[in-house]
Design an enzyme around this catalytic site. Structure first.
Site, short mmCIF file in Angstrom:
data_model
loop_
_atom_site.label_atom_id
_atom_site.label_comp_id
_atom_site.label_asym_id
_atom_site.label_seq_id
_atom_site.Cartn_x
_atom_site.Cartn_y
_atom_site.Cartn_z
N GLU A 53 0.99 55.36 -0.87
CA GLU A 53 -0.37 54.88 -1.11
C GLU A 53 -0.45 53.48 -0.51
O GLU A 53 0.35 52.61 -0.84
CB GLU A 53 -0.65 54.74 -2.61
CG GLU A 53 -0.43 55.99 -3.42
CD GLU A 53 -0.50 55.68 -4.93
OE1 GLU A 53 -0.79 54.52 -5.30
OE2 GLU A 53 -0.25 56.59 -5.72
N ASP A 64 -4.63 46.40 -11.42
CA ASP A 64 -3.39 45.81 -10.91
C ASP A 64 -2.93 44.62 -11.74
O ASP A 64 -3.71 43.73 -12.08
CB ASP A 64 -3.58 45.37 -9.46
CG ASP A 64 -3.92 46.54 -8.56
OD1 ASP A 64 -3.27 47.58 -8.72
OD2 ASP A 64 -4.83 46.42 -7.73
#
Length: 271
Positions: A53, A64
């Site tokens: 990815e 994140d």
């Protein structure tokens, strides 16, 4: 050129046929530089990753944790653009023949234009997109264009997702389902554990798509643990941390290759 969802499907099926989980690596584009990021993706494949990815760096990432945010900041300060993300996909896929996805928040795609983005991602040989913040009920336009270009649409499910919601999400997705192993942001964890296993079981009850687990896996032992119940093991922050800790770009790329090798042994060790 049609997209590479078939390549992604075949890759995940081949891992299953070997009696093991697939190893899926995550690396942000443009980190530490655009060229260095491309070499890091190739190194992850070289070390044993089945799928990579490529992250599209974003200034306001909701999923994140601090490690990936740090890498995204470096990439954004370096001036990374969507064109660089697409170049990363193109060159990594061309060099390896393996499936490369983009992981991105919705806003950059929406601004760039859905038709333009899906067309260019397919032309670059991309296998699809992971869209962690795109609600399924608002995804029809994206899915229409993704399907037209042969791209997978990977949605994220979480331990908080109710069974009915899981069924709605998995019915709309393709490629695989990204099961977030815990509530919160990405980052390595001491244990990934029971919550993730329960989510995989509940998700599998709604779909035949492979269910891959991310958020928290950082070493071969954890990779083997997750491989015991998931179709794929997704690792991001641990790769990025190795690059951040490295003395220079070349050492960082070598560290990515080495970690991919350790993790690949972990998922195969379970088999």
């Amino acid at each position: 050129m049609s997209g590479n969802i078939q390549l992604l499907d075949r890759t995940l099926a081949a891992a299953k046929a070997e009696g093991r989980s697939a190893l899926i690596a995550y690396l942000p584009a443009g980190f530490p530089t655009v060229d260095g990021g491309i070499e890091a993706v190739k190194a992850a494949f070289d070390g044993g990753a089945d799928v990579v990815e490529v992250g599209l760096p974003h200034s306001d990432p909701v999923l994140d944790g601090p490690v990936i945010q740090t890498a995204d900041d470096i990439a954004l300060r370096g001036g990374v653009k969507i064109a660089d993300v697409l170049r990363t996909v193109r060159e990594a896929h061309a060099a390896t023949g393996k499936p490369v996805l983009v992981m991105t928040y919705w806003n950059p795609v929406d601004r760039y234009g859905v038709e333009r983005f899906t067309t260019e991602l397919a032309e670059a040989g991309g296998a699809g997109c992971i869209l962690p913040d795109l609600p399924v009920q608002e995804s029809a336009q994206w899915r229409e264009h993704a399907t037209k270009h042969g791209l997978a649409t990977v949605f994220v499910v979480a331990p908080s997702s109710k069974d009915e919601r899981l069924a709605t999400i998995t019915a709309a997705g393709s490629g695989f389902v990204y099961a977030a192993s815990l509530m919160g942001v990405t980052g390595t964890r001491a244990s990934v554990g029971a919550q993730a296993q329960n989510l995989v079981e509940r998700t599998r009850a709604t779909t035949d798509l492979p269910v891959c687990v991310g958020l928290g896996v950082s070493d071969a032992t954890q990779a083997a643990e997750v491989a015991g119940f998931a179709d794929g093991v997704i690792v991001g922050s641990a790769f990025v941390q190795r690059m951040l800790d490295a003395a220079d770009e070349a050492a960082g790329i070598a560290a990515v290759r080495a970690l991919a090798g350790e993790l690949a042994e972990g998922v195969r060790g379970h088999a």
